[in-house]
Design an enzyme around this catalytic site. Structure first.
Site, PDB file in Angstrom:
ATOM      1  N   GLY A  46       0.844  -1.185   0.000  1.00  0.00           N
ATOM      2  CA  GLY A  46       0.000   0.000   0.000  1.00  0.00           C
ATOM      3  C   GLY A  46       0.881   1.237   0.000  1.00  0.00           C
ATOM      4  O   GLY A  46       2.076   1.149   0.296  1.00  0.00           O
ATOM      5  N   GLN A  51       3.053  10.026   1.835  1.00  0.00           N
ATOM      6  CA  GLN A  51       4.354   9.351   1.890  1.00  0.00           C
ATOM      7  C   GLN A  51       5.275   9.766   0.742  1.00  0.00           C
ATOM      8  O   GLN A  51       6.479   9.544   0.792  1.00  0.00           O
ATOM      9  CB  GLN A  51       4.180   7.822   1.868  1.00  0.00           C
ATOM     10  CG  GLN A  51       3.513   7.290   3.120  1.00  0.00           C
ATOM     11  CD  GLN A  51       3.357   5.787   3.059  1.00  0.00           C
ATOM     12  OE1 GLN A  51       2.417   5.273   2.465  1.00  0.00           O
ATOM     13  NE2 GLN A  51       4.305   5.060   3.643  1.00  0.00           N
ATOM     14  N   CYS A  94       5.785  -0.240   7.684  1.00  0.00           N
ATOM     15  CA  CYS A  94       5.461   0.962   6.918  1.00  0.00           C
ATOM     16  C   CYS A  94       6.685   1.376   6.121  1.00  0.00           C
ATOM     17  O   CYS A  94       7.799   1.384   6.655  1.00  0.00           O
ATOM     18  CB  CYS A  94       5.038   2.092   7.869  1.00  0.00           C
ATOM     19  SG  CYS A  94       4.565   3.607   7.007  1.00  0.00           S
ATOM     20  N   LEU A  95       6.472   1.724   4.865  1.00  0.00           N
ATOM     21  CA  LEU A  95       7.589   2.151   4.012  1.00  0.00           C
ATOM     22  C   LEU A  95       8.227   3.439   4.538  1.00  0.00           C
ATOM     23  O   LEU A  95       9.378   3.724   4.226  1.00  0.00           O
ATOM     24  CB  LEU A  95       7.115   2.339   2.573  1.00  0.00           C
ATOM     25  CG  LEU A  95       6.644   1.052   1.876  1.00  0.00           C
ATOM     26  CD1 LEU A  95       6.020   1.380   0.521  1.00  0.00           C
ATOM     27  CD2 LEU A  95       7.777   0.058   1.721  1.00  0.00           C
ATOM     28  N   HIS A 136      -4.620   1.285   7.373  1.00  0.00           N
ATOM     29  CA  HIS A 136      -3.265   1.851   7.541  1.00  0.00           C
ATOM     30  C   HIS A 136      -3.078   3.036   6.586  1.00  0.00           C
ATOM     31  O   HIS A 136      -2.535   4.078   6.982  1.00  0.00           O
ATOM     32  CB  HIS A 136      -2.247   0.727   7.274  1.00  0.00           C
ATOM     33  CG  HIS A 136      -0.809   1.130   7.255  1.00  0.00           C
ATOM     34  ND1 HIS A 136       0.120   0.670   8.171  1.00  0.00           N
ATOM     35  CD2 HIS A 136      -0.113   1.920   6.403  1.00  0.00           C
ATOM     36  CE1 HIS A 136       1.314   1.183   7.897  1.00  0.00           C
ATOM     37  NE2 HIS A 136       1.206   1.940   6.810  1.00  0.00           N
ATOM     38  N   GLU A 137      -3.539   2.890   5.344  1.00  0.00           N
ATOM     39  CA  GLU A 137      -3.364   3.970   4.355  1.00  0.00           C
ATOM     40  C   GLU A 137      -4.248   5.175   4.687  1.00  0.00           C
ATOM     41  O   GLU A 137      -3.818   6.323   4.555  1.00  0.00           O
ATOM     42  CB  GLU A 137      -3.670   3.465   2.935  1.00  0.00           C
ATOM     43  CG  GLU A 137      -2.842   2.278   2.453  1.00  0.00           C
ATOM     44  CD  GLU A 137      -1.368   2.388   2.728  1.00  0.00           C
ATOM     45  OE1 GLU A 137      -0.852   3.528   2.840  1.00  0.00           O
ATOM     46  OE2 GLU A 137      -0.715   1.346   2.867  1.00  0.00           O
ATOM     47  N   HIS A 140      -2.689   7.326   7.187  1.00  0.00           N
ATOM     48  CA  HIS A 140      -1.682   8.246   6.637  1.00  0.00           C
ATOM     49  C   HIS A 140      -2.336   9.552   6.176  1.00  0.00           C
ATOM     50  O   HIS A 140      -1.743  10.626   6.307  1.00  0.00           O
ATOM     51  CB  HIS A 140      -0.958   7.618   5.444  1.00  0.00           C
ATOM     52  CG  HIS A 140       0.196   6.720   5.784  1.00  0.00           C
ATOM     53  ND1 HIS A 140       1.313   7.157   6.442  1.00  0.00           N
ATOM     54  CD2 HIS A 140       0.418   5.406   5.520  1.00  0.00           C
ATOM     55  CE1 HIS A 140       2.180   6.146   6.574  1.00  0.00           C
ATOM     56  NE2 HIS A 140       1.652   5.063   6.018  1.00  0.00           N
TER      57      HIS A 140
HETATM   58  O1  GNR Z   1       4.082  -2.543   2.697  1.00  0.00           O
HETATM   59  C1  GNR Z   1       3.384  -2.420   3.709  1.00  0.00           C
HETATM   60  N1  GNR Z   1       3.089  -3.516   4.456  1.00  0.00           N
HETATM   61  C2  GNR Z   1       2.145  -3.522   5.454  1.00  0.00           C
HETATM   62  C3  GNR Z   1       2.111  -4.632   6.291  1.00  0.00           C
HETATM   63  C4  GNR Z   1       1.175  -4.712   7.299  1.00  0.00           C
HETATM   64  C5  GNR Z   1       0.267  -3.687   7.481  1.00  0.00           C
HETATM   65  C6  GNR Z   1       0.304  -2.569   6.675  1.00  0.00           C
HETATM   66  C7  GNR Z   1       1.229  -2.486   5.657  1.00  0.00           C
HETATM   67  S1  GNR Z   1       1.259  -1.099   4.627  1.00  0.00           S
HETATM   68  C8  GNR Z   1       2.933  -1.078   4.149  1.00  0.00           C
HETATM   69  C9  GNR Z   1       3.153  -0.015   3.074  1.00  0.00           C
HETATM   70  C10 GNR Z   1       2.938   1.342   3.688  1.00  0.00           C
HETATM   71  O2  GNR Z   1       3.696   1.878   4.446  1.00  0.00           O
HETATM   72  N2  GNR Z   1       1.812   1.941   3.391  1.00  0.00           N
HETATM   73  O3  GNR Z   1       1.512   3.125   3.933  1.00  0.00           O
HETATM   74 NI    NI Z   2       2.589   3.174   5.826  1.00  0.00          NI
END
Ligand code: GNR
Ligand code: NI
Length: 172
Positions: A46, A51, A94-95, A136-137, A140
């Site tokens: 995601g 980001q 999270c990236l 999660h997105e 953000h």
């Molecule tokens: O790549 C991602 N893996 C992930 C693993 C578990 C729960 C959420 C994520 S999202 C993350 C990519 C990211 O930072 N998206 O904002």
């Molecule tokens: Ni993230």
């Protein structure tokens, strides 16, 4: 299409609230495509526009299995219109917080309303990893990171580990 640089925490743009997009125009469609390419290049499931430094309410997700074809979902103005009362725990990463992971508890299923790449309003029922990733997105877009769901102690540990790792990377 283009791979965009991903912003690493702590950075003020990751704490900002993103603005709704008035319409899915050429610029937003292009942003969605660039975000999909950036997500794949970073091996993420995601990505949210903040980001990559853009404060528009745009996210992309793809939770396809390795043996399945890609299935990118592009969303503008995503909104959770229903969340299940039952919760699920998932190990999140999270990236923008590279190589740090922690268990986060969230509703196990959600219904999300959004505009697709053509500007059409759609609804999607998500469960499992897809539900976790969409939440999660959307976090953000509201300036919230997965570590904000943890205790102050755990958040502090992760952010200190991240700082140390980033400093080592800078001098390596
Ligand atoms: O790549 C991602 N893996 C992930 C693993 C578990 C729960 C959420 C994520 S999202 C993350 C990519 C990211 O930072 N998206 O904002
Ligand atoms: Ni993230």
């Amino acid at each position: 299409m283009a791979v965009l640089p991903i912003i690493i925490a702590p950075h003020p743009v990751l704490k900002q609230v993103a603005k709704p997009v008035p319409a899915v125009d050429q610029r937003i469609a292009r942003l969605m495509d660039d975000m999909v390419e950036t997500m794949y290049e970073a091996n993420g499931i995601g990505l949210a526009a903040p980001q990559v430094g853009i404060l528009d309410r745009v996210i992309v997700v793809d939770v396809h299995e390795k043996d399945e074809p890609p299935n990118p979902i592009r969303m503008a103005n995503p909104e959770v219109v229903w969340a299940s009362p039952d919760l699920a725990v998932c190990e999140e990463g999270c990236l923008s917080i590279p190589e740090q992971y922690a268990e986060v508890t969230r509703p196990s299923a959600v219904r999300v309303r959004y505009l697709d790449r053509e500007g059409q309003e759609r609804e999607l029922d998500a469960s499992g990893m897809l539900a976790t990733c969409i939440q999660h997105e959307i976090d953000h877009l509201n300036g919230v990171l997965f570590v904000d769901h943890l205790s102050m102690l755990k958040r502090g540990m992760i952010m200190r580990r991240l700082q140390k790792q980033q400093k080592q990377k800078a001098t390596a």
